[in-house]
Motif scaffolding. Structure first.
Motif, PDB file in Angstrom:
ATOM      1  N   ARG A  30      -5.277   0.745  -1.077  1.00  0.00           N
ATOM      2  CA  ARG A  30      -5.666   2.155  -0.877  1.00  0.00           C
ATOM      3  C   ARG A  30      -4.424   2.916  -0.481  1.00  0.00           C
ATOM      4  O   ARG A  30      -3.416   2.339  -0.121  1.00  0.00           O
ATOM      5  N   ARG A  31      -4.541   4.239  -0.496  1.00  0.00           N
ATOM      6  CA  ARG A  31      -3.447   5.043   0.040  1.00  0.00           C
ATOM      7  C   ARG A  31      -3.311   4.766   1.523  1.00  0.00           C
ATOM      8  O   ARG A  31      -4.299   4.459   2.200  1.00  0.00           O
ATOM      9  N   HIS A  48       1.913  10.995  -6.926  1.00  0.00           N
ATOM     10  CA  HIS A  48       2.690  10.073  -6.102  1.00  0.00           C
ATOM     11  C   HIS A  48       4.034  10.722  -5.791  1.00  0.00           C
ATOM     12  O   HIS A  48       4.915  10.763  -6.645  1.00  0.00           O
ATOM     13  N   GLU A  97      -6.765  10.297   1.228  1.00  0.00           N
ATOM     14  CA  GLU A  97      -7.273   9.519   0.108  1.00  0.00           C
ATOM     15  C   GLU A  97      -7.469  10.348  -1.164  1.00  0.00           C
ATOM     16  O   GLU A  97      -7.408   9.827  -2.264  1.00  0.00           O
ATOM     17  N   ARG A 149       0.836  -1.202   0.000  1.00  0.00           N
ATOM     18  CA  ARG A 149       0.000   0.000   0.000  1.00  0.00           C
ATOM     19  C   ARG A 149       0.870   1.251   0.000  1.00  0.00           C
ATOM     20  O   ARG A 149       0.553   2.239  -0.648  1.00  0.00           O
ATOM     21  N   GLU A 150       1.965   1.190   0.744  1.00  0.00           N
ATOM     22  CA  GLU A 150       2.847   2.355   0.808  1.00  0.00           C
ATOM     23  C   GLU A 150       3.487   2.621  -0.554  1.00  0.00           C
ATOM     24  O   GLU A 150       3.557   3.764  -1.012  1.00  0.00           O
ATOM     25  N   TYR A 206       2.291   1.813  -3.375  1.00  0.00           N
ATOM     26  CA  TYR A 206       1.220   2.315  -4.248  1.00  0.00           C
ATOM     27  C   TYR A 206       0.975   3.790  -3.974  1.00  0.00           C
ATOM     28  O   TYR A 206       0.846   4.614  -4.884  1.00  0.00           O
ATOM     29  N   ASP A 207       0.936   4.138  -2.695  1.00  0.00           N
ATOM     30  CA  ASP A 207       0.639   5.502  -2.290  1.00  0.00           C
ATOM     31  C   ASP A 207       1.723   6.461  -2.776  1.00  0.00           C
ATOM     32  O   ASP A 207       1.432   7.495  -3.392  1.00  0.00           O
TER      33      ASP A 207
END
Lengths: 157, 372
Positions: free
Chosen positions: A129-130, A140, A135, A112-113, A115-116
């Motif tokens: 998810r973030r 990025h 959100e 997730r990290e 991705y965030d």
């Protein structure tokens, strides 16, 4: 077990999907074909004598000059007391890779990290998810070409 | 929300709840007093340290590491310094290594004192917190003597430490070490073996060894599950291989191995061991350089390393990529509390609300290091 030997075992099992052994990094790394990462990780965890019990760290890296992104898995075995780094390289414009959450549940938050902060999409992830940013944040931030926003909602940043 | 979910109530615990140890929000789904799910929301303290690292030089990032785990800044400084030294191939002088161990272990004690104190106040006993703060004050004074700061030290630098210890430090430290064991006894009498406290914690939130591996739990929380794993022993750095100390592991003294009481007790045992280490280091301390010769402008060769160190809360790792310039190309911080918190949704299924407080407290998480 020596990293070189682990590389040997992986090459024997997965053949051409194991691309390269890089000795200069610490711990030495093995470059794996993107599509094979989940299978390779499962084998590393469950394979005889490998026993990679835990994922120490999962990092996303933006390699802008090469037009790529990388995901780096630092693995470690508390039973066999050996370490290795596994790497995959992704297309920078459309970074997709399979999740390893089913292998090590702890990977959930690391993915997730990544991705965030880098926009790497982990296919098959249960809850992508973030995690650190709000959100509705745009972009990025850890990408090398990130443009800093001037405003967020009603605040100047 | 489906029809079946309607009998549940969703409540926010935090972001400003006293027992969340910082700004952590837990979205709690409850069925009366019983939890059916917990979803942690983190990021309230996100300062983009990894992005900042790409914009400052290597030595300039050291003070930022103070702000990771601010209760154990020395240990964070140490892990970062070791990472960059690995890349630059710097040999740290012996005196500096011993000083580093002294500071790291003193900081471990002070961090565990806060863990002990805040956990007891989570459990409804306020006095132990004051006891913990009282002894920590002593250590803060020691750090103030050594480097002038009481919380964010920036003392352990790339190549060694920022300055040698002034006169009086050793005597004061010995004074603390003579005074401290009696206090640990006091904590045990007051809290550790208190019947109510044990009833509250024994058999709560047991972490099995396999779960601990799967979620990457490290530090005292891992050892409480019965796994003898301490980086200071397994991959000795600095002078840890010369020192005599035990690695305490959970034995399920009051219930099952790996329960909340075991996790709490690991910290008490570790404080004793750390005091033992500091005492040995004071004896080993001989005159010498307190830092290696490090050039003003650091340009590590291109390469990448992953280095980790045993922090009070587990393994702190730095993944550092250098492109040969004066700034890191990428610095990923692997914070122990991040992994330790990620198991909470699993642990908190089907427990009472009051036990959730016990779970979070016994994991001893710290938010600035999770959010970075």
């Amino acid at each position: 077990m020596e990293p070189k030997k682990i590389y040997g075992i992986l090459s024997e099992k997965f053949g051409g999907k194991i691309k390269q052994f890089i000795e200069s990094t610490l711990p030495p790394s093995v470059l794996v074909e993107t599509g094979a990462i989940a299978d390779v990780c499962r084998f590393l965890k469950e394979g005889d004598g490998l026993d990679f019990t835990s994922l120490m760290c999962l990092s996303g890296v933006d390699l802008k000059e090469q037009g790529k992104m990388a995901v780096v898995y630092h693995l470690h075995s508390m039973k066999q007391k050996h370490k290795i780094t596994i790497k995959v390289e992704l297309d920078r414009n459309n970074p997709h890779v399979q999740t390893v959450e089913q292998v090590w549940p702890g990977a959930n938050w690391y993915e997730r990290e990544a991705y965030d902060l880098l926009g790497i999409v982990f296919d098959g992830h249960s809850d992508l998810r973030r995690i650190l940013l709000p959100e509705d944040w745009e972009g990025h931030p850890l990408r090398k070409d990130y443009v800093y926003p001037k405003r967020y909602h009603t605040w100047d940043v | 929300m489906t029809k079946a979910d309607e009998k549940f109530m969703q409540v926010n615990m935090g972001p400003q709840h006293p027992s969340t140890h910082g700004v952590l929000r837990l979205l709690v789904t409850t069925d009366g007093e019983v939890l059916s799910g917990v979803k942690p929301y983190i990021g309230y303290l996100h300062r983009a340290l990894e992005k900042i690292a790409e914009r400052v030089t290597y030595p300039q990032f050291t003070p930022f590491t103070d702000r990771l785990d601010y209760l154990a800044s020395m240990n964070c400084n140490l892990a970062y310094a070791m990472t960059v030294e690995k890349l630059l191939n710097i040999e740290v002088p012996r005196r500096a290594q011993i000083l580093r161990v002294i500071m790291a272990e003193l900081n471990r004690i002070s961090s565990h004192l806060i863990a002990f104190g805040s956990f007891s106040s989570d459990m409804g006993a306020f006095t132990p917190f004051l006891f913990g703060i009282r002894e920590r004050e002593f250590i803060n004074d020691l750090f103030e003597i050594a480097c002038g700061a009481r919380l964010t030290y920036n003392y352990i630098r790339i190549g060694g430490v920022s300055k040698d210890i002034p006169g009086g430090f050793i005597e004061k430290t010995r004074e603390f070490l003579d005074y401290f064991p009696a206090k640990i006894k006091e904590y045990n009498e007051l809290l550790s073996y208190n019947a109510i406290f044990i009833k509250r914690l024994a058999n709560i939130a047991v972490i099995s060894p396999d779960d601990a591996f799967d979620y990457g739990i490290t530090g005292p929380n891992l050892r409480a599950s019965g796994i003898k794993w301490d980086l200071r022993r397994e991959e000795p750095y600095l002078i840890y291989n010369e020192l005599d100390f035990d690695v305490p592991v959970g034995k399920g003294e009051m219930g099952k191995t790996g329960d909340a009481w075991d996790r709490y007790m690991m910290r008490i045992y570790e404080m004793e061991q750390s005091a033992k280490i500091v005492r040995q280091c004071l004896d080993l301390l001989a005159p010498g350089d307190y830092t290696a010769k490090v050039s003003k402008v650091l340009k590590p060769p291109a390469g990448e390393v992953y280095v980790r160190a045993e922090n009070p809360r587990g393994e702190l790792g730095f993944y550092l990529i250098s492109d040969g310039s004066t700034k890191p190309y990428r610095l990923k911080i692997r914070a122990p509390s991040f992994a330790n918190l990620s198991i909470i949704p699993k642990l908190a299924r089907g427990v009472m609300i009051a036990d959730l407080i016990a779970i979070i407290g016994s994991m001893d998480i710290i938010l600035p290091e999770i959010d970075r």
